[in-house]
Design a protein around this motif. Structure first.
Motif, mmCIF file in Angstrom:
data_model
loop_
_atom_site.group_PDB
_atom_site.id
_atom_site.type_symbol
_atom_site.label_atom_id
_atom_site.label_comp_id
_atom_site.label_asym_id
_atom_site.label_seq_id
_atom_site.Cartn_x
_atom_site.Cartn_y
_atom_site.Cartn_z
ATOM 1 N N UNK A 41 -7.312 8.138 -8.501
ATOM 2 C CA UNK A 41 -7.482 6.769 -8.758
ATOM 3 C C UNK A 41 -8.987 6.501 -9.111
ATOM 4 N N UNK A 42 -9.737 7.064 -8.042
ATOM 5 C CA UNK A 42 -11.248 6.735 -7.872
ATOM 6 C C UNK A 42 -12.056 7.592 -8.903
ATOM 7 N N UNK A 62 -2.338 8.607 4.690
ATOM 8 C CA UNK A 62 -2.463 8.697 3.122
ATOM 9 C C UNK A 62 -3.709 8.138 2.780
ATOM 10 N N UNK A 63 -4.201 7.163 3.303
ATOM 11 C CA UNK A 63 -5.111 6.253 2.737
ATOM 12 C C UNK A 63 -6.379 6.082 3.675
ATOM 13 N N UNK A 112 -1.755 15.006 -1.516
ATOM 14 C CA UNK A 112 -2.047 13.615 -1.253
ATOM 15 C C UNK A 112 -1.790 12.764 -2.656
ATOM 16 N N UNK A 143 -9.946 6.250 2.151
ATOM 17 C CA UNK A 143 -10.593 5.239 1.456
ATOM 18 C C UNK A 143 -11.076 4.145 2.406
ATOM 19 N N UNK A 183 2.586 1.504 -3.836
ATOM 20 C CA UNK A 183 1.842 1.562 -4.701
ATOM 21 C C UNK A 183 0.283 2.586 -4.694
ATOM 22 N N UNK A 184 0.068 2.742 -3.263
ATOM 23 C CA UNK A 184 -1.164 3.393 -2.887
ATOM 24 C C UNK A 184 -2.359 2.309 -2.907
ATOM 25 N N UNK A 185 -3.376 2.620 -2.128
ATOM 26 C CA UNK A 185 -4.295 1.646 -1.842
ATOM 27 C C UNK A 185 -5.260 1.071 -3.067
ATOM 28 N N UNK A 186 -5.363 2.315 -3.850
ATOM 29 C CA UNK A 186 -6.353 1.902 -4.950
ATOM 30 C C UNK A 186 -5.532 1.175 -6.114
ATOM 31 N N UNK A 187 -4.219 1.395 -6.329
ATOM 32 C CA UNK A 187 -3.571 0.801 -7.349
ATOM 33 C C UNK A 187 -2.876 -0.595 -7.170
ATOM 34 N N UNK A 244 -11.193 -3.885 1.328
ATOM 35 C CA UNK A 244 -11.355 -2.697 2.509
ATOM 36 C C UNK A 244 -10.850 -3.395 3.661
ATOM 37 N N UNK A 258 0.835 -1.241 -0.003
ATOM 38 C CA UNK A 258 -0.069 -0.058 -0.037
ATOM 39 C C UNK A 258 0.883 1.280 -0.067
ATOM 40 N N UNK A 259 2.097 1.266 0.508
ATOM 41 C CA UNK A 259 2.908 2.313 0.649
ATOM 42 C C UNK A 259 3.540 2.341 -0.825
ATOM 43 N N UNK A 318 -6.191 19.351 7.077
ATOM 44 C CA UNK A 318 -6.726 18.180 7.640
ATOM 45 C C UNK A 318 -7.834 18.418 8.534
ATOM 46 N N UNK A 331 2.285 11.400 -5.643
ATOM 47 C CA UNK A 331 3.058 10.189 -5.926
ATOM 48 C C UNK A 331 2.439 9.589 -7.213
ATOM 49 N N UNK A 332 1.226 9.984 -7.644
ATOM 50 C CA UNK A 332 0.440 9.465 -8.840
ATOM 51 C C UNK A 332 1.081 10.151 -9.922
#
Lengths: 192, 192
Positions: B27-28, A109-110, B109, A113, A24-28, A53, A21-22, B166, B112-113
Motif C-alpha cells: 500500500x505504501x 502483520x503490521x 505479508x 509500519x 482492512x490492514x493498517x494502511x487501508x 501511528x 486493522x485486522x 523474519x 490479503x491485498x
DNA sequence: GGGTCAACCAAGCAAGCGCTAGTGTAAACG
DNA sequence: CGTTTACACTAGCGCTTGCTTGGTTGACCC
C-alpha cells in the motif's frame, strides 16, 4: 490527549481500532473509517491519539502486554518440570492468540509500519516475552526433554505457534490446549 | 500490454516491484516509486500492467511458481524413504526463501491485498504446493518417522519454515540446509 | 456560578494517490 | 515504402489521505 492507555475510553477505541486493522490492514484503514466505527468524527480522533501511528502502537502494546502477563502467570501456576513449563507456555501463547486475537494479528502483520521510536519501545516488551521462551527451552534442553540448537528450536517453536493465527478456527473441534499438547508432543523425545 | 509473465522486460519489472513491496509494503509503494525504480515514468508502467493489483499478482505468482517447481524437482532427485523426502522438502523450501526471498515475503505479508480473482487463481498454485507437503508428511507418519495429527503437524511445520523469513540472516553462519536438518531432527523420532 | 477541562464537531487544507488521454519514436514487418 | 507494434513520454483529472484549526458542549469543582 492522554499519555498512556489509562483512560477506559481510549482502551475501548484501541480495541475497535485493532478490529479494523485486522479487517482492512493498517494502511487501508483511514482515520475516517476508524472514527465512524468509534461513533465520532474524524477530527475528534486526534484528541485521543496524537496521530495514526500512535493508534497502531497502542494496539500492539496492549496485545503484547497481555501476552507477557499471561505467560508469567502461567509459569507461576504450572509444575516445576520442564515439560509442564513448556506446555504451560504453549497453552498461554495460544490462549492469548484467542482472547486478544486482533491485537496479535496486528502485531504480526503490521509491525513494520511502526515508526522507529514506537518500535524501539515495543521491542523491549517483545524481547521480554521471548526471553521467557528461551528460558523454558533452555531448561527443556538441559533436562534432555528436547535437543538441538537452542536458538533454532525456539525460533521454530515461535514460528509454529504464531502461524496458527493464519489457519486456526476457534469454532472447530480443536481447543487451544489441544494444539499446545500436540506441539509439545511433536518436539519432545518420543518414547517408542 | 502483455498477458503473462512471458516478456523478459516484464519479468525484470516484477523483480524490482517485489523488492519495493518488501521494503515499503504494497500500500505504501506508489506507482511513482515503482516507475522510478524501473527507470521509467509512472504513466509508462500501465503499458506493462493493467493496474497496480496486477503487479502484486505477478510478484506472488512468480514466487509461488518457483517454489512449486523447486519442490517437485527436489522430490524427484531425493531418496525414496520418508526422511529423505522430508528433508528434501524442507531444504527446497528454505532455498526458495533465499533465492526468491522478496517474492515470498510479499506472498506472506500482502496476500490479503489481492483482489478475489487473483486470489482464486493463486490459491490453486499454493494448494498444489501444500499438497506436496501433506503427501510427504503422510508418508512420514505411515513410516512411523513422526507421529501426531497430520493436519496439525503439517501446519506446525509450515509455520516454523515460513517464520524463518523474519529472523534468518543468510550472511550468518547457518546455511539453509542446516536449518532444514535441524527442523527434521526436531520433529522426527529421536533415538535415545 | 465562574472556571476548568475532556470530549466532540464542522470545515477544510495541502499533499499525494491511481490512473487516463494523447502523443512521439524507433525498430520490425509485409 | 507504408503500417504496425512495443515502449516511453507529458500533463493532469478526480479523488482521498492524514491532520489542523477554531469553536461548542456539558459535567465537574472550589
Amino acid at each position: 490527549m492522554n499519555v498512556m492507555n489509562e483512560s477506559p475510553r481510549r482502551k475501548e477505541l484501541t480495541r475497535l481500532a485493532a478490529q479494523l486493522f485486522v479487517q482492512e490492514g493498517f494502511d487501508r484503514t483511514t482515520v475516517r473509517m476508524l472514527a465512524q466505527e468509534m461513533g465520532i468524527k474524524s477530527g475528534s480522533l486526534f484528541h485521543h491519539f496524537r496521530d495514526k501511528q500512535e493508534i497502531l502502537a497502542a494496539v500492539i502494546e496492549e496485545g503484547t502486554h497481555n501476552a507477557l502477563a499471561m505467560a508469567r502467570q502461567a509459569l507461576v501456576e504450572c509444575g516445576p518440570d520442564a515439560e509442564s513449563r513448556l506446555r504451560a507456555m504453549a497453552r498461554a501463547h495460544l490462549e492469548t492468540l484467542l482472547t486478544d486475537r486482533n491485537a496479535h494479528v496486528v502485531a504480526l502483520y503490521e509491525w513494520r509500519r511502526l515508526d522507529p521510536e514506537a518500535r524501539a519501545h515495543l521491542s523491549h516488551l517483545r524481547d521480554a516475552y521471548e526471553a521467557l521462551w528461551e528460558e523454558v527451552i533452555d531448561a527443556a534442553l538441559a533436562e534432555g526433554l528436547i535437543h538441538g540448537d537452542r536458538f533454532l528450536v525456539s525460533r521454530f517453536v515461535m514460528g509454529a505457534l504464531n502461524w496458527t493465527v493464519r489457519w486456526y478456527d476457534p469454532r472447530g473441534p480443536r481447543t487451544p490446549d489441544d494444539l499446545a499438547d500436540e506441539l509439545v508432543a511433536m518436539i519432545t523425545r518420543h518414547p517408542a
